[in-house]
Design a protein around this motif. Sequence first.
Motif, short mmCIF file in Angstrom:
data_model
loop_
_atom_site.label_atom_id
_atom_site.label_comp_id
_atom_site.label_asym_id
_atom_site.label_seq_id
_atom_site.Cartn_x
_atom_site.Cartn_y
_atom_site.Cartn_z
N LEU A 308 -4.08 -0.90 5.88
CA LEU A 308 -3.56 -0.38 7.13
C LEU A 308 -2.14 0.14 6.89
N PHE A 313 -0.57 -1.84 11.74
CA PHE A 313 -0.28 -3.27 11.67
C PHE A 313 0.50 -3.71 12.91
N ALA A 375 -1.50 -4.84 5.34
CA ALA A 375 -0.95 -3.50 5.53
C ALA A 375 0.08 -3.19 4.46
#
Lengths: 477, 123
Positions: A308, A313, A375
């Motif tokens: 991500l 996030f 992320a």
Amino acid sequence: MHRLILIDPVASSRTQLAKRLEALGYTVTLAEDGIGGAGLALADPPDAVIADLWTPGASGVQICRFLRSEPATARVPVLLRGDETDRRNRFWARRAGAATLVGKGRVSELLRVLERELEAAAPERDDFFMQLPGGATDVRERIARHLDMALFESVIAAEVRSLSSCDTPQRLFDRLTQFLSQVHSYRWLAVYAPELSFFGIHHHPEGGDAAEEGARRVLGVTETQSPFRLEDDDTSDDLPRAEPIVQTVMLGRTPVGRIALSPSRSGEAAAESFVSILARELGGPLRVNLLVEETRRLASTDPLTGLLNRRAFAQWMAQEGPRAARYGHDLSVALLDVDHFKQVNDKYGHDAGDAVLIQVARAVRDVLRDADVVARWGGEEILMALPHTDRVGAQIACDRVRAAIEALEVVTTEGLSLSVTASLGVATLARGEAIEALITRADGAMYRAKRGGRNRVIADELDAQAAAEPSLLQGLA
Amino acid sequence: MSRAVMIVDDSPLVCRQVERALCASGYTVIQAADGREALEKLLAWPEISLVMCDINMPRMDGLEFLAQVRATPASAVPVVMLTTESQAELVRRAKELGARGWITKPFTPDALVATARKLLGDC
């Protein structure tokens, strides 16, 4: 020799053309009006029909569309005669499936097309016929029924196309089945779009498992694909009689999914054509969903690592953070920084640096659970959110991540083999704490891990104190 | 040589009407009340050279009969559907299953005779 039916309301032009055709060796049956001509064609399908655009009872275009839709005459070419300079005439003639539309004066052009059509149709000829009891009345009734059917189809098509505004496959499937179950009776209806990871099934409250099993079988749904099931009294609970009908949903030449329908007794006869309309029209809405999904993915992931991105996030945290706080669930956050990453870049180049990031990201993802969110936070930083995980659990998970990275052997594009380590800082959400503060604490812990010699996991001190408190209280009691 | 036409219909009235019409023109008529009986008779009587068959019948319906005939040595015997149904979808299915024609009830004796002549090549 070839048999023709010639429909023309004007006696003089009718006999004139008939003479010319007969001279060429064709057998010609004459009809004054479209209805009569269509009845003759059904009862004993000719090799071709030549019809005037304007005939009493039913227009040439209507007759043409009707003959094309009847199984007995579907393959009989229909040649229309009328004003071909009128664009609208040309449009409707083409839409109705006419072989041509030629002006009444242009007989040699008509003969040329006739010859071509007879040649093309020759290998496909069959002599299936259909006799109707009431002659003209029945033909008229069938034309009316056919028009109703065409209207029904275009309404369904328009309705399905309008579902393009649904931006998730679940919503699309819900709206689709709400509408379809009103216009057609079926036992269950299922749509499978592998690229969207979507498998929806609309079924009766009784027998949902059997429906799902049947749909999985005929659609070839993978075992790991979970179903989106909609129960509904509007579906039929007939016992199955006919096999489910399956068709591929296409958009142009690209398959975008499959649709299956298990017909009920009352819906059996029309089921096949119904599914065909759906398969033809559902491609657009499904494709829109694919594009939305793709856009969403592109907007939310980091292109290098596939993790991500920062924004996605933050979105996740904004949603899950307050929820964890409200329900008193544990939520831990860990920040990872690859040790000496700048040196890798300087010494081996950016491609090597990229290879390190890609493989570290993969190692993190492999070690953590599916529910954990990972992320890319910045340059060589990876941020992890571990839901339902307390301080101790988070430390254990992070140490597994650390060990996995230490064990990694990163192979660069030039074939160099590198080993790397990472430092991690962990923090667990405290009561009333803001998400930003939590991440700042994880960041601080990570820096302490760096200062402490790298390749280690450090938990934020606040958490350690909080963990110590209950035992202190216990001691006092 | 007498060539036989088989009428398959669960209504005895329809069977009698067909028999009367075709016998008057010199055909022998064999009757069957459903698809399964028709299948048995078709294999037992090589004289049968045309079948006229209803769609909605108990035990085995007309479309199922059509499908089954294809897998037998009698697969070349022409079958014409004789039914009150007339939906294009059903007609298409019958045609795909190998039916040679479709007569919609109520029928006239002439229509039956014309069909028999056409498919049996008699004049």
